[in-house]
Design an enzyme around this catalytic site. Sequence first.
Site, PDB file in Angstrom:
ATOM      1  N   GLY A   1       0.842  -1.190   0.000  1.00  0.00           N
ATOM      2  CA  GLY A   1       0.000   0.000   0.000  1.00  0.00           C
ATOM      3  C   GLY A   1       0.873   1.234   0.000  1.00  0.00           C
ATOM      4  O   GLY A   1       1.962   1.233  -0.554  1.00  0.00           O
ATOM      5  N   CYS A   2       0.415   2.268   0.650  1.00  0.00           N
ATOM      6  CA  CYS A   2       1.140   3.535   0.707  1.00  0.00           C
ATOM      7  C   CYS A   2       2.498   3.347   1.372  1.00  0.00           C
ATOM      8  O   CYS A   2       2.593   2.785   2.455  1.00  0.00           O
ATOM      9  CB  CYS A   2       0.311   4.548   1.488  1.00  0.00           C
ATOM     10  SG  CYS A   2       1.148   6.115   1.732  1.00  0.00           S
TER      11      CYS A   2
END
Length: 176
Positions: A10-11
Amino acid sequence: MNDVITLAGGCFWCLEAVYEQVDGVIAVESGYSNGHVAEPSYEQVCSGQTGHAEVVRVTFDRQRISLREVLEIFFTIHDPTTRNRQGNDIGTQYRSGIYTTDAEQESVAREVLAEVNAQLKGRVVTELAPLANYSRAEAYHQHYFARNPGQGYCAFVVAPKVEKFKRTFSARLRKT
């Protein structure tokens, strides 16, 4: 002896914030990998057109923390069962991935991945591939959470992941 593994979960701000607090981790760098554009910008990666994942390059001391432990933390701080998504972050750049540099890393990653997949009843979608086309993210992405803890995304998305790491892996917390 130091080793480097590149992870997508993800981020990159979330992963970086956690790994910067792990005892035995020497350095963490946010970047982009496994896409088809050389040295893409953040905007290009976010468009989903470059094929890159947001990643962290984790440099760790193998005498203080094993690759297995680095990966166990990885599988605890993100959801490896959602394809191209982590929470509200949606797109191929937010996929789950382990990008290796040699056969030994691949072997350990394959073993841990199989164990996690068995625990999660075959739902793991984490990509396992050789590291390709890595580039460092822009300077403003480096140490983002440490510099911006009150920013909305950091307070509501990153901070809970850091707290989960601290609760789950208190023995692995960097000594201050």
